[in-house]
Design an enzyme around this catalytic site. Structure first.
Site, PDB file in Angstrom:
ATOM      1  N   ASP A  10      15.918  -4.495   5.274  1.00  0.00           N
ATOM      2  CA  ASP A  10      15.767  -2.911   5.007  1.00  0.00           C
ATOM      3  C   ASP A  10      16.276  -2.106   6.290  1.00  0.00           C
ATOM      4  O   ASP A  10      16.073  -2.599   7.279  1.00  0.00           O
ATOM      5  CB  ASP A  10      14.430  -2.554   4.427  1.00  0.00           C
ATOM      6  CG  ASP A  10      14.094  -0.986   4.308  1.00  0.00           C
ATOM      7  OD1 ASP A  10      15.112  -0.489   3.684  1.00  0.00           O
ATOM      8  OD2 ASP A  10      13.225  -0.669   4.800  1.00  0.00           O
ATOM      9  N   LEU A  11      16.771  -1.152   6.107  1.00  0.00           N
ATOM     10  CA  LEU A  11      17.093  -0.093   7.287  1.00  0.00           C
ATOM     11  C   LEU A  11      15.910   0.731   7.676  1.00  0.00           C
ATOM     12  O   LEU A  11      15.547   0.685   8.837  1.00  0.00           O
ATOM     13  CB  LEU A  11      18.524   0.589   6.881  1.00  0.00           C
ATOM     14  CG  LEU A  11      18.896   1.484   8.054  1.00  0.00           C
ATOM     15  CD1 LEU A  11      19.496   0.800   9.154  1.00  0.00           C
ATOM     16  CD2 LEU A  11      20.143   2.400   7.268  1.00  0.00           C
ATOM     17  N   ASP A  12      15.643   2.042   6.807  1.00  0.00           N
ATOM     18  CA  ASP A  12      14.647   2.798   7.307  1.00  0.00           C
ATOM     19  C   ASP A  12      13.277   2.261   7.464  1.00  0.00           C
ATOM     20  O   ASP A  12      12.841   1.811   6.482  1.00  0.00           O
ATOM     21  CB  ASP A  12      14.702   3.897   6.348  1.00  0.00           C
ATOM     22  CG  ASP A  12      16.334   4.754   6.055  1.00  0.00           C
ATOM     23  OD1 ASP A  12      16.657   5.028   7.307  1.00  0.00           O
ATOM     24  OD2 ASP A  12      16.334   4.991   5.017  1.00  0.00           O
ATOM     25  N   THR A  18      13.871   6.043  10.918  1.00  0.00           N
ATOM     26  CA  THR A  18      14.396   7.309  10.393  1.00  0.00           C
ATOM     27  C   THR A  18      13.478   7.782   9.526  1.00  0.00           C
ATOM     28  O   THR A  18      13.703   9.126   8.818  1.00  0.00           O
ATOM     29  CB  THR A  18      15.639   6.922   9.477  1.00  0.00           C
ATOM     30  OG1 THR A  18      15.307   5.754   9.044  1.00  0.00           O
ATOM     31  CG2 THR A  18      16.993   7.171  10.310  1.00  0.00           C
ATOM     32  N   LYS A  46       8.499   6.218   1.082  1.00  0.00           N
ATOM     33  CA  LYS A  46       9.000   5.218   1.686  1.00  0.00           C
ATOM     34  C   LYS A  46       9.830   4.282   0.672  1.00  0.00           C
ATOM     35  O   LYS A  46       8.684   3.579  -0.024  1.00  0.00           O
ATOM     36  CB  LYS A  46       8.066   4.280   2.761  1.00  0.00           C
ATOM     37  CG  LYS A  46       7.880   5.266   3.876  1.00  0.00           C
ATOM     38  CD  LYS A  46       6.954   4.541   4.964  1.00  0.00           C
ATOM     39  CE  LYS A  46       6.928   5.568   6.139  1.00  0.00           C
ATOM     40  NZ  LYS A  46       5.780   4.903   6.947  1.00  0.00           N
ATOM     41  N   SER A 115      19.663  -1.668   1.712  1.00  0.00           N
ATOM     42  CA  SER A 115      18.988  -0.223   2.077  1.00  0.00           C
ATOM     43  C   SER A 115      19.346   0.529   0.744  1.00  0.00           C
ATOM     44  O   SER A 115      20.209   0.393   0.167  1.00  0.00           O
ATOM     45  CB  SER A 115      19.457   0.369   3.262  1.00  0.00           C
ATOM     46  OG  SER A 115      19.172   1.545   3.289  1.00  0.00           O
ATOM     47  N   ALA A 116      18.165   1.216   0.326  1.00  0.00           N
ATOM     48  CA  ALA A 116      18.231   2.406  -0.705  1.00  0.00           C
ATOM     49  C   ALA A 116      19.254   3.512  -0.251  1.00  0.00           C
ATOM     50  O   ALA A 116      19.658   4.312  -1.267  1.00  0.00           O
ATOM     51  CB  ALA A 116      16.981   2.767  -1.045  1.00  0.00           C
ATOM     52  N   LYS A 146      15.136   0.328  -5.468  1.00  0.00           N
ATOM     53  CA  LYS A 146      14.006  -0.529  -5.426  1.00  0.00           C
ATOM     54  C   LYS A 146      12.572   0.141  -6.203  1.00  0.00           C
ATOM     55  O   LYS A 146      12.952   1.629  -6.022  1.00  0.00           O
ATOM     56  CB  LYS A 146      13.572  -0.553  -3.801  1.00  0.00           C
ATOM     57  CG  LYS A 146      14.728  -1.345  -3.066  1.00  0.00           C
ATOM     58  CD  LYS A 146      14.294  -1.311  -1.607  1.00  0.00           C
ATOM     59  CE  LYS A 146      15.274  -1.841  -0.682  1.00  0.00           C
ATOM     60  NZ  LYS A 146      15.290  -1.616   0.749  1.00  0.00           N
ATOM     61  N   GLU A 170      10.779  -5.915   5.020  1.00  0.00           N
ATOM     62  CA  GLU A 170      10.594  -4.799   4.353  1.00  0.00           C
ATOM     63  C   GLU A 170       9.321  -3.613   4.943  1.00  0.00           C
ATOM     64  O   GLU A 170       8.412  -4.433   5.222  1.00  0.00           O
ATOM     65  CB  GLU A 170      10.366  -4.922   2.854  1.00  0.00           C
ATOM     66  CG  GLU A 170      11.400  -4.611   1.954  1.00  0.00           C
ATOM     67  CD  GLU A 170      11.728  -3.112   1.973  1.00  0.00           C
ATOM     68  OE1 GLU A 170      11.160  -2.280   2.225  1.00  0.00           O
ATOM     69  OE2 GLU A 170      13.154  -2.891   1.315  1.00  0.00           O
ATOM     70  N   ASP A 171       9.339  -2.425   4.805  1.00  0.00           N
ATOM     71  CA  ASP A 171       8.219  -1.685   5.403  1.00  0.00           C
ATOM     72  C   ASP A 171       7.787  -0.971   4.337  1.00  0.00           C
ATOM     73  O   ASP A 171       6.731  -0.118   4.400  1.00  0.00           O
ATOM     74  CB  ASP A 171       8.621  -0.667   6.532  1.00  0.00           C
ATOM     75  CG  ASP A 171       9.576   0.310   6.014  1.00  0.00           C
ATOM     76  OD1 ASP A 171      10.338   0.154   5.241  1.00  0.00           O
ATOM     77  OD2 ASP A 171       9.385   1.645   6.354  1.00  0.00           O
TER      78      ASP A 171
HETATM   79  C1  BG6 Z   1      15.152   4.833   2.020  1.00  0.00           C
HETATM   80  C2  BG6 Z   1      14.137   5.550   2.575  1.00  0.00           C
HETATM   81  O1  BG6 Z   1      15.708   3.706   2.768  1.00  0.00           O
HETATM   82  O2  BG6 Z   1      16.339   5.505   1.447  1.00  0.00           O
HETATM   83  C3  BG6 Z   1      13.748   6.673   1.624  1.00  0.00           C
HETATM   84  O3  BG6 Z   1      13.136   4.737   2.905  1.00  0.00           O
HETATM   85  C4  BG6 Z   1      14.936   7.484   1.178  1.00  0.00           C
HETATM   86  O4  BG6 Z   1      12.915   7.613   2.137  1.00  0.00           O
HETATM   87  C5  BG6 Z   1      15.916   6.453   0.392  1.00  0.00           C
HETATM   88  O5  BG6 Z   1      14.622   8.389   0.153  1.00  0.00           O
HETATM   89  C6  BG6 Z   1      17.383   7.209   0.184  1.00  0.00           C
HETATM   90  O6  BG6 Z   1      17.924   7.657   1.213  1.00  0.00           O
HETATM   91  P1  BG6 Z   1      19.177   8.562   1.239  1.00  0.00           P
HETATM   92  O7  BG6 Z   1      19.454   8.514   2.709  1.00  0.00           O
HETATM   93  O8  BG6 Z   1      20.114   8.179   0.360  1.00  0.00           O
HETATM   94  O9  BG6 Z   1      18.645   9.898   0.827  1.00  0.00           O
HETATM   95 MG    MG Z   2      12.270   1.080   4.631  1.00  0.00          MG
END
Ligand code: BG6
Ligand code: MG
Length: 219
Positions: A10-12, A18, A46, A115-116, A146, A170-171
């Site tokens: 996962d990224l964030d 972030t 999250k 990542s989402a 997710k 994953e966090d």
């Molecule tokens: C996830 C974050 O990685 O991405 C969420 O944990 C975030 O907090 C989601 O809402 C979507 O991100 P973005 O950048 O497309 O708004």
């Molecule tokens: Mg995350």
């Protein structure tokens, strides 16, 4: 479990911090709408997609808005968020992330991002993380967020590795559920209480080694 061949990240909150920028942008939006939004509230967002996050935020403020208004608010939040991440550089990569990514590659493990976020490429570009991945799956490439397993299943397909041979980092609870539904092992990054569904939980990637990963194979 069987022999591990790939790690999906996962990224964030796993590779970069972030979550604070997401939080500040959502809080600014909530304040403009006339209610408060705490760090504890932010935990619920999250790993959750942008529009689902907005729905949670609006439910906290007890607001019901039209679809058009919601699109406008999500775009406003994203503009603030993009402003923050445009300033990012490699110093915002979380402790241990680069060392572990490099160790994976040195040990013949494939690596993918799962990542989402629709902003993942901006973050990867600004932090210099792109060369560390064999595959990059982000929110622009999936149709279901997710806890749907799509993002990780696509990652495994692109790496040409079967799901049982993949480990997800994953966090977020939603991400751990996605990994489970993809039939992958999962290592939680953060609190063992929140991430109780993970195979095991570490505080950060600084606590991770390829040797420790091998222990999962014996489990
Ligand atoms: C996830 C974050 O990685 O991405 C969420 O944990 C975030 O907090 C989601 O809402 C979507 O991100 P973005 O950048 O497309 O708004
Ligand atoms: Mg995350």
């Amino acid at each position: 479990m069987t022999h591990i061949q790939a790690c999906l990240f996962d990224l964030d909150g796993v590779l970069v911090d972030t979550a604070k920028y997401h939080y500040l942008a959502w809080k600014r939006l909530a304040n403009e709408l006339g209610f408060d939004f705490t760090e504890q509230d932010n935990e619920r967002l999250k790993g959750v997609s942008r529009m689902a996050s907005l729905d949670i935020l609006l439910s906290i403020g007890k607001l019901t808005l039209s679809e058009a208004k919601k699109q406008e608010l999500a775009a406003r939040k994203n503009d603030w968020y993009v402003e923050s991440i445009s300033q990012m550089d490699h110093t915002e990569i979380l402790p241990g992330a680069l060392v572990f990514l490099q160790a994976c590659r040195d040990n013949g493990l494939k690596t993918a991002l799962g990542s989402a976020s629709k902003n993942a490429m901006t973050i990867l570009n600004n932090t210099g993380l792109i060369p560390y991945f064999d595959a990059i799956i982000d929110g622009t490439r999936t149709s279901s967020a997710k806890p749907d397993p799509e993002v990780f299943i696509l990652g495994a397909q692109e790496l040409n590795v079967s799901p049982e041979r993949c480990v997800v980092f994953e966090d977020a609870e939603a991400g751990i559920e996605a990994a489970r539904r993809a039939c992958m092992s999962c290592i939680g990054i953060g609190s063992p209480t929140t991430l109780s569904q993970a195979d095991f939980v570490i505080a950060s990637l600084a606590d991770m080694t390829v040797e420790r990963l091998k222990q999962l194979e014996q489990a």
